[in-house]
Design an enzyme around this catalytic site. Sequence first.
Site, short mmCIF file in Angstrom:
data_model
loop_
_atom_site.label_atom_id
_atom_site.label_comp_id
_atom_site.label_asym_id
_atom_site.label_seq_id
_atom_site.Cartn_x
_atom_site.Cartn_y
_atom_site.Cartn_z
N THR A 35 10.15 -4.69 -9.78
CA THR A 35 8.82 -4.09 -9.77
C THR A 35 7.81 -5.22 -9.90
O THR A 35 8.18 -6.40 -9.79
CB THR A 35 8.71 -2.99 -10.86
OG1 THR A 35 7.43 -2.37 -10.73
CG2 THR A 35 8.85 -3.55 -12.28
N LYS A 91 8.06 -7.94 -6.13
CA LYS A 91 8.44 -7.38 -4.82
C LYS A 91 8.20 -8.38 -3.69
O LYS A 91 8.96 -8.44 -2.74
CB LYS A 91 7.70 -6.07 -4.56
CG LYS A 91 8.19 -4.93 -5.46
CD LYS A 91 7.53 -3.61 -5.14
CE LYS A 91 8.08 -2.52 -6.05
NZ LYS A 91 7.54 -1.20 -5.76
N ASP A 140 11.45 2.08 -1.10
CA ASP A 140 10.25 2.90 -1.34
C ASP A 140 9.87 3.69 -0.08
O ASP A 140 9.45 4.85 -0.16
CB ASP A 140 9.06 2.02 -1.75
CG ASP A 140 9.19 1.50 -3.18
OD1 ASP A 140 9.82 2.18 -4.01
OD2 ASP A 140 8.67 0.40 -3.46
#
Length: 285
Positions: free
Chosen positions: A69, A73, A109
């Site tokens: 996180t 990233k 994601d």
Amino acid sequence: MFVELSNTARKLCIIGDPVTHSKSPLLQNAMCQTLGLDYIYLCQPVKPEGLADFLSAAKVLDYAGFNATMPFKELLIPYLDELDPLAKKLGAVNTVCIRESKLYGYNTDCPGFVQALLDRGFDAKGKRVLLLGAGGAAKAVAVGLADAGAAAITVANRTQAKAEAVAELIQGQGSVTAWSVPALTKAAAECDLLVNATSLGMAGQGAFEDLSFLRALPPAAMAADLIYHPVETTLLKEARALGHKTMNGGPLLIHQAIFALEYFAGVHISPKSVVLPLIELLGRS
Ligand code: NAP
């Protein structure tokens, strides 16, 4: 939660700075236990200047992989041996597998958001989207929706240059509108899905000063917010009060985790077997 740990359990973790608020250990350990996968998933704070040391340690300690996180990233990219095409397009990874001391990067994601919408009966194919925000999460949503066949994605962001960069990533499907109530009202009137990918509305962050643009949404339009803390943001509360179907950030968090575990463990996971218990677990946490 009681986690039965075998001496052969492979190690996984999430790295970030900060990271102790993360729900990934909760979700991943619950999935591994439910599915009988021999893994243990830890929360691992790492400072940006400690990233190279962490990667060496993870290889030596035989980690199967890790999630990343903020702020890793994008910072991880130069360290990876291979990058999946989607992660390459985004320039960001949230999942790294370690195989024979080599680092393989993925981004879950994008498919996570599209799958979360599908679970709620919303197929992005042919749909018009108004996307608020142009940070890392907004980029993943834009590319995920564009790949899923969205007809048009209008991006609005406080910093317009960043909105333009997101639209550039999805050429042919992306355009930009201004970060103003009149512009948002016009764009809202022409969309099938509104997505808030800004941090406005998140606990401890700022709030939208004016949400009147929500009143322009067509009756059948859906409103999604990537935030899951609070469970229902003011934006979602108002959209729901106006009669719109809504989705918070929980389902994205869950689906990106399912896709990540599939990469780590090399197995197929039927979302049906885990999604509902994970939504309940998130709600109780
Ligand atoms: P980020 O890269 O830091 O982007 C933040 C975004 O919020 C930018 O578009 C920024 O605009 C905008 N913003 C911040 N403060 C603002 C303000 N006062 N007025 C207007 N716009 C403002 O963060 P991110 O990683 O994309 O995350 C965005 C949100 O998504 C966060 O709330 C995060 O918790 C959530 N998220 C959820 C999940 C999930 O699994 N559900 C996953 C990832 C992220 P500027 O560009 O102008 O600064």
